[in-house]
Design a protein around this motif. Structure first.
Motif: not given
Length: 145
Positions: A67-76
């Motif tokens: 989930i972390k990469p997806v969340a990081d991408e969403a935050l970006q």
């Protein structure tokens, strides 16, 4: 015979005492065995729960890693969209300000034009009056000529 009776009495007494000790000892051994069984069952249950918790923790770590990469991408993307939105707001404000300035200039132009129109109408009216006053005189002069 009294010695033999005494010896038999002591022997019976010792047998009873020995039997009592044997029963107490057996009760203690049984209690310890039961306690160890309960402890062993508790240890097994604890180990099973520990294994289950470790498995769940590992699953949570994997989920977090996924989930972390997806969340990081969403935050970006969210950060980028905020910047884009702010830019659009600034552009929109600039357009609104420019339109307001243009409307103010048009309003001023309209006021100026109205004032000039009023002046021209007054001058035209004055010229018509002058013409009306001069025409009969000019017609008379032309006729005399």
């Amino acid at each position: 015979k009294p010695v033999a009776d005494e010896a038999l009495q002591q022997c019976t007494s010792l047998r009873a005492e020995l039997e009592e000790e044997r029963l107490q000892s057996k009760a203690k051994v049984d209690a310890l065995a039961e306690s160890q069984t309960v402890d062993a069952q508790s240890a097994k249950a604890w180990e099973a729960e520990r294994d289950e918790l470790k498995s769940e923790l590992e699953l949570q770590r994997k989920l977090h890693a996924d989930i972390k990469p997806v969340a990081d991408e969403a935050l970006q993307q969210c950060t980028s969209l905020r910047a884009e939105l702010e830019e659009m707001r600034l552009q929109s404000k600039a357009k609104v300000d420019a339109l307001a300035a243009a409307q103010a200039a048009e309003a001023q132009s309209a006021k100026t034009w109205e004032a000039e129109r009023g002046e021209l109408k007054s001058e035209l009216e004055l010229q018509r009056k002058l013409h009306a006053d001069i025409k009969p005189v000019a017609d008379e002069a032309l006729q005399q000529c």
